[in-house]
Design an enzyme around this catalytic site. Structure first.
Site, PDB file in Angstrom:
ATOM      1  N   GLY A  69      -6.701  16.007  -6.614  1.00 23.64           N
ATOM      2  CA  GLY A  69      -7.661  16.087  -5.508  1.00 23.64           C
ATOM      3  C   GLY A  69      -6.951  16.640  -4.275  1.00 23.64           C
TER       4      GLY A  69
ATOM      5  N   ILE B  31      -5.130  15.101  -1.980  1.00 25.45           N
ATOM      6  CA  ILE B  31      -3.744  14.650  -1.762  1.00 25.45           C
ATOM      7  C   ILE B  31      -2.823  15.310  -2.793  1.00 25.45           C
ATOM      8  CG2 ILE B  31      -2.192  12.651  -1.568  1.00 25.45           C
ATOM      9  CD1 ILE B  31      -4.616  10.946  -0.777  1.00 25.45           C
TER      10      ILE B  31
ATOM     11  N   ALA C  15      -0.884   5.883  -5.506  1.00 27.57           N
ATOM     12  CA  ALA C  15      -2.349   5.852  -5.615  1.00 27.57           C
ATOM     13  C   ALA C  15      -2.867   4.421  -5.492  1.00 27.57           C
ATOM     14  CB  ALA C  15      -2.777   6.503  -6.916  1.00 27.57           C
ATOM     15  N   ARG C  16      -2.848   3.680  -6.585  1.00 30.16           N
ATOM     16  CA  ARG C  16      -3.311   2.292  -6.581  1.00 30.16           C
ATOM     17  C   ARG C  16      -2.559   1.516  -7.644  1.00 30.16           C
ATOM     18  NH1 ARG C  16      -5.249   2.522  -2.332  1.00 30.16           N
ATOM     19  NH2 ARG C  16      -7.374   2.097  -1.639  1.00 30.16           N
TER      20      ARG C  16
ATOM     21  N   GLU D 237      -0.917  -6.651  -5.931  1.00 29.74           N
ATOM     22  CA  GLU D 237      -0.262  -6.719  -4.621  1.00 29.74           C
ATOM     23  C   GLU D 237      -1.092  -7.560  -3.643  1.00 29.74           C
ATOM     24  OE1 GLU D 237      -0.282  -2.360  -3.963  1.00 29.74           O
ATOM     25  OE2 GLU D 237      -1.673  -2.732  -2.313  1.00 29.74           O
TER      26      GLU D 237
ATOM     27  N   HIS E  40       2.893  -0.447   0.057  1.00 26.62           N
ATOM     28  CA  HIS E  40       1.582   0.198   0.261  1.00 26.62           C
ATOM     29  C   HIS E  40       1.462   0.786   1.677  1.00 26.62           C
ATOM     30  CE1 HIS E  40      -2.916   0.228  -1.082  1.00 26.62           C
ATOM     31  NE2 HIS E  40      -2.634   1.260  -0.307  1.00 26.62           N
ATOM     32  N   ILE E  41       2.335   1.756   1.959  1.00 29.85           N
ATOM     33  CA  ILE E  41       2.359   2.364   3.302  1.00 29.85           C
ATOM     34  C   ILE E  41       2.067   3.865   3.245  1.00 29.85           C
ATOM     35  CG2 ILE E  41       3.891   0.650   4.369  1.00 29.85           C
ATOM     36  CD1 ILE E  41       6.240   2.631   3.839  1.00 29.85           C
ATOM     37  N   GLY E  42       1.382   4.307   2.182  1.00 29.05           N
ATOM     38  CA  GLY E  42       1.143   5.747   2.012  1.00 29.05           C
ATOM     39  C   GLY E  42       0.566   6.422   3.250  1.00 29.05           C
TER      40      GLY E  42
HETATM   41  C1  DGY Z   1      -6.288   4.271   1.200  1.00 29.24           C
HETATM   42  O1  DGY Z   1      -6.730   4.928   2.142  1.00 29.24           O
HETATM   43  O2  DGY Z   1      -6.922   4.126   0.157  1.00 29.24           O
HETATM   44  C2  DGY Z   1      -4.940   3.660   1.391  1.00 29.24           C
HETATM   45  O3  DGY Z   1      -4.440   3.187   0.187  1.00 29.24           O
HETATM   46  C3  DGY Z   1      -4.988   2.574   2.447  1.00 29.24           C
HETATM   47  O4  DGY Z   1      -5.630   1.476   1.941  1.00 29.24           O
END
Ligand code: DGY
Length: 324
Positions: A155, A157, A237-238, A267, A285-287
């Protein structure tokens, strides 16, 4: 009278100031994680909310808020929202696509470079006073330049990550259900391959899929077994897209060279096996976490909420059926 809204997590004061011009705001600047019961209680008398990816906006929360018209996530991911329940209840749901692409791509690269060059372990070693002298054969890492970058989930990103690879003279391959248009592929010099080829050929595999039941454990033991033992896996991602137990086992046995991980199953708790590994770069989780980007995310969510509660179509509506 102004509509009443909830801002479910701490945000910048500028965001609250803007929202207060339109709404009566119930904020959460103490940043308590509200959870299902807290959200039910605080949303019961609200017309809308600004919410985070940590807020479980499931059917029972939505049905406990009879006056609710809009839930505006300040995140691009929205696996915390039961979209079908929103649609049934006539609640608009929105997210914040676009504004965090560059910042998240930057973190993917930070983790990629950190795991390739073994920076976390080398720094720990230096800080522990173990560096007794320079050696020719010491802390050998993996080259990034001219390597093959694989992207699963191409996508916005993914394409932003790929664009950065041009500067490293990398070969870029990707897998996505729908291949990009030829001109988009040409702009970032990326080639579509099937999933198995992606796993087999990537030196660095970056995961950028949304999480859903369909993408749960997309990368498990079988997929990891196809990867080169010299390869590195990067997940920004997740949590849940990767089977963390299987990943830890592959890293422990050096069936995979390294990993850069920003998101974890369950998490903020995570598998403690990660902490025993010296071939991982970990972040919490600091993307999307730069000040400018977090501000843009919150302001985009505010734009959506202001539009939704003033009778306009919110720019990032996820369930257009509600609008119709
Ligand atoms: C998102 O935008 O999905 C990031 O992971 C922040 O939660």
């Amino acid at each position: 009278m102004k509509p009443r809204i909830l801002v479910a997590r701490e945000v910048f004061p500028e965001v609250l100031e803007r929202l207060r011009r339109h709404f009566e705001v119930d904020d959460n600047q103490g940043d308590t994680v509200l959870g299902i019961e807290g959200l039910k209680a605080r949303l019961a008398d609200k017309a809308g909310a600004l919410t985070a990816a940590t807020d479980p906006l499931m059917a029972e929360v939505i049905s406990a808020a009879p006056g609710l018209k809009a839930l505006c996530n300040f995140a691009v991911g929205y696996n915390n929202i039961d979209l079908a329940a929103c649609t049934r209840a006539g609640v608009m749901a929105t997210n914040t696509p676009g504004v965090l692409d560059d910042t998240t791509a930057d973190l993917a690269w930070a983790l990629l470079m950190a795991t390739a060059r073994r920076l976390p372990a080398a720094e720990r070693w230096l800080r522990n006073g173990e560096w007794k002298g320079w050696q020719f054969i010491q802390w050998l890492g993996s080259d990034i330049h001219h390597a093959t970058l694989g992207i699963l989930g191409m996508g916005r990103i993914g394409q932003t990550v790929a664009r950065r690879a041009l500067g490293f003279d990398m070969k870029v391959i990707y897998h996505n259900r729908t291949p990009l248009a030829a001109e988009q592929e040409a702009a970032i010099r990326a080639t579509w391959v099937d999933k198995e080829s992606l796993l087999r050929e990537s030196d660095f595999l970056v995961l950028l899929l949304p999480y859903s039941p369909a993408t749960h454990h997309t990368i498990g033991a079988a997929e990891l077994a196809l990867m080169k033992p010299t390869a590195h896996l990067i997940n920004v991602a997740r949590g849940g897209i990767v089977d963390d137990e299987a990943l830890i086992s592959a890293l422990r046995q050096r069936r995979l060279s390294g990993a850069g991980i920003d998101v974890f199953e369950g998490e903020p708790k995570f598998n403690p096996g990660f902490l025993e590994l010296d071939n991982v770069a970990l972040s919490p989780h600091i993307g999307s976490s730069s000040r400018a980007t977090r501000m843009a995310m919150a302001m985009t969510a505010a734009d959506n909420l202001i539009a939704a509660l003033s009778g306009q179509r919110p720019p990032n509506l996820l369930n257009p059926e509600v609008w119709k």
